[in-house]
Scaffold this motif. Structure first.
Motif, PDB file in Angstrom:
ATOM      1  N   SER A 306       0.854  -1.188   0.000  1.00 59.91           N
ATOM      2  CA  SER A 306       0.000   0.000   0.000  1.00 59.91           C
ATOM      3  C   SER A 306       0.888   1.236   0.000  1.00 59.91           C
ATOM      4  O   SER A 306       2.054   1.172   0.419  1.00 59.91           O
ATOM      5  CB  SER A 306      -0.902   0.020   1.240  1.00 59.91           C
ATOM      6  OG  SER A 306      -0.133   0.301   2.409  1.00 59.91           O
ATOM      7  N   ARG A 310       2.335  -0.661   3.967  1.00 57.32           N
ATOM      8  CA  ARG A 310       1.922  -1.954   4.518  1.00 57.32           C
ATOM      9  C   ARG A 310       1.887  -2.975   3.388  1.00 57.32           C
ATOM     10  O   ARG A 310       1.326  -2.731   2.324  1.00 57.32           O
ATOM     11  CB  ARG A 310       0.557  -1.847   5.180  1.00 57.32           C
ATOM     12  CG  ARG A 310       0.196  -3.075   6.024  1.00 57.32           C
ATOM     13  CD  ARG A 310      -0.845  -2.727   7.055  1.00 57.32           C
ATOM     14  NE  ARG A 310      -1.218  -3.874   7.878  1.00 57.32           N
ATOM     15  CZ  ARG A 310      -0.534  -4.324   8.918  1.00 57.32           C
ATOM     16  NH1 ARG A 310       0.598  -3.704   9.260  1.00 57.32           N
ATOM     17  NH2 ARG A 310      -0.938  -5.355   9.616  1.00 57.32           N
ATOM     18  N   HIS A 312       0.660  -6.464   1.854  1.00 56.48           N
ATOM     19  CA  HIS A 312      -0.465  -7.386   1.947  1.00 56.48           C
ATOM     20  C   HIS A 312      -0.097  -8.672   1.202  1.00 56.48           C
ATOM     21  O   HIS A 312       0.242  -8.639   0.016  1.00 56.48           O
ATOM     22  CB  HIS A 312      -1.720  -6.758   1.352  1.00 56.48           C
ATOM     23  CG  HIS A 312      -2.143  -5.501   2.038  1.00 56.48           C
ATOM     24  ND1 HIS A 312      -2.919  -5.494   3.176  1.00 56.48           N
ATOM     25  CD2 HIS A 312      -1.867  -4.196   1.769  1.00 56.48           C
ATOM     26  CE1 HIS A 312      -3.126  -4.251   3.573  1.00 56.48           C
ATOM     27  NE2 HIS A 312      -2.486  -3.442   2.730  1.00 56.48           N
ATOM     28  N   GLY A 326      -1.368  -8.729   6.636  1.00 56.09           N
ATOM     29  CA  GLY A 326      -0.597  -7.507   6.416  1.00 56.09           C
ATOM     30  C   GLY A 326       0.587  -7.422   7.349  1.00 56.09           C
ATOM     31  O   GLY A 326       0.555  -7.913   8.477  1.00 56.09           O
TER      32      GLY A 326
END
Length: 358
Positions: A306, A310, A312, A326
């Motif tokens: 992201s 973060r 994922h 995450g």
């Protein structure tokens, strides 16, 4: 998490759409394989099976589009056929619709190897690479006016495939020509015009593994240092390629770069699949690699950063057939304070050469 309607034990390569909204893979039991689409944009991921009357072959490729349809590439005898799959939502239960797009035929009797390229940044088009002993062709296999369209013809045998922009115009390929492999940029709008991208030394094999158009960060594998090494550079910069010691990781492969870091390549997070199956997290500004264990059922060494930093990671287990976990890149500790600063040891940087991309 939502449990899929059809039990699945087998998994194929997991591909995430350019904007992170959807993903697709082959799932099923034994030879009873079918396409499966994951929806990632909502509060929780969920999977929709897309089975047809006939099972899919294990070598079929899938690529999700941002409108929710899934492109499938099948080999049918000597032809390479393409179709779009989508759920129809029939009253009697979930059904799968299929739209045939056409096929890529062998070239003048030559054996042709065809594979899908990574999802186009525009989310609508899809491209495939067809390689023969005579050269390489880039085909638009979805999003065109009618059937597969040839958009570029490139001398040499090409591999790889990395997008250099956010509109799906500039594609980087690793071209083998005259005994060496160099990354080149192909302009799909200007008739497949080819420009040099990487030439660290004249005799080195220089491949592009990953690129982030926001920051310009490039992840490179080259044998210019004397053995194949991971390095990083900046697109369009005159700064040299760096080969950090912490990235001396054998067959490690970067699979995701943090987006949204405009003009800040040093602070962009990079995720790597390590040879032991674990995950490495790294920033160019760091002098070390954070090593983490992979979640159980991690799918295909894939993931998506992201803009907030973060990572994922998709996974599937018997208990959770469709899940996302995450993790964040740890904050690097500040360097120790030295009363007598010690200058860094001298290094011999290797320059990055890039022709301007018009």
């Amino acid at each position: 998490m939502t449990v899929c309607a059809i039990e699945m034990t087998t998994t194929g390569p997991f591909t995430i759409a350019a904007d992170g909204s959807y993903a697709a893979r082959l799932a099923g039991n034994g030879e009873a394989l079918y396409a499966e689409r994951w929806t990632l944009a909502g509060p929780e991921p969920y999977a929709v099976p897309l089975p047809l009357a006939q099972p899919e072959e294990a070598d079929s490729e899938l690529l999700p589009l941002t409108d929710g349809r899934v492109l499938i590439h099948r080999r049918v005898a000597e032809r390479h056929a393409f179709a779009l799959l989508y759920p129809t939502g029939a009253a009697a239960g979930p059904r799968t619709g299929e739209l045939q797009l056409g096929a890529v035929e062998p070239e003048e009797g030559r054996d042709v190897r065809v594979r899908l390229l990574p999802p186009s940044p525009d989310g609508r088009d899809a491209f495939a690479l067809a390689v023969t002993d005579a050269g390489t062709t880039v085909w638009r296999v979805a999003g065109g006016r009618s059937g597969p369209e040839r958009v570029a013809r490139i001398p040499g045998r090409c591999s790889g495939g990395v997008w250099l922009d956010r509109v799906g115009r500039l594609l980087a390929l690793d071209r083998e020509l005259d005994g060496t492999t160099k990354a080149v940029a192909v302009d799909l709008v200007r008739g497949g015009e080819v420009s040099p991208l990487l030439q660290i030394t004249e005799a080195s094999d220089d491949r592009l593994l990953l690129a982030d158009p926001d920051s310009g960060l490039l992840l490179i594998r080259s044998d210019a240092p004397g053995e194949p090494r991971l390095g990083w550079g900046v697109l369009g910069s005159s700064l040299p390629v760096r080969f950090p010691e912490c990235l001396r990781l054998g067959d490690a492969h970067p699979f995701a770069v943090q987006p949204g870091q405009a003009l800040m390549p040093e602070t962009s997070g990079v995720a790597l699949r390590l040879p032991d199956g674990g995950i490495g997290l790294w920033r160019p500004a760091d002098r070390h690699l954070f090593r983490l264990g992979a979640p159980a059922g991690w799918l295909g060494g894939t993931g998506l950063w992201s803009p907030q930093g973060r990572l994922h990671l998709p996974y599937a287990t018997p208990e959770v057939p469709c899940g996302i976990v995450g993790m964040s890149l740890p904050v690097s500790p500040p360097p120790p304070v030295r009363l007598d600063p010690v200058p860094p040891p001298p290094t011999r940087p290797i320059p990055l050469q890039q022709a301007p991309l018009r």
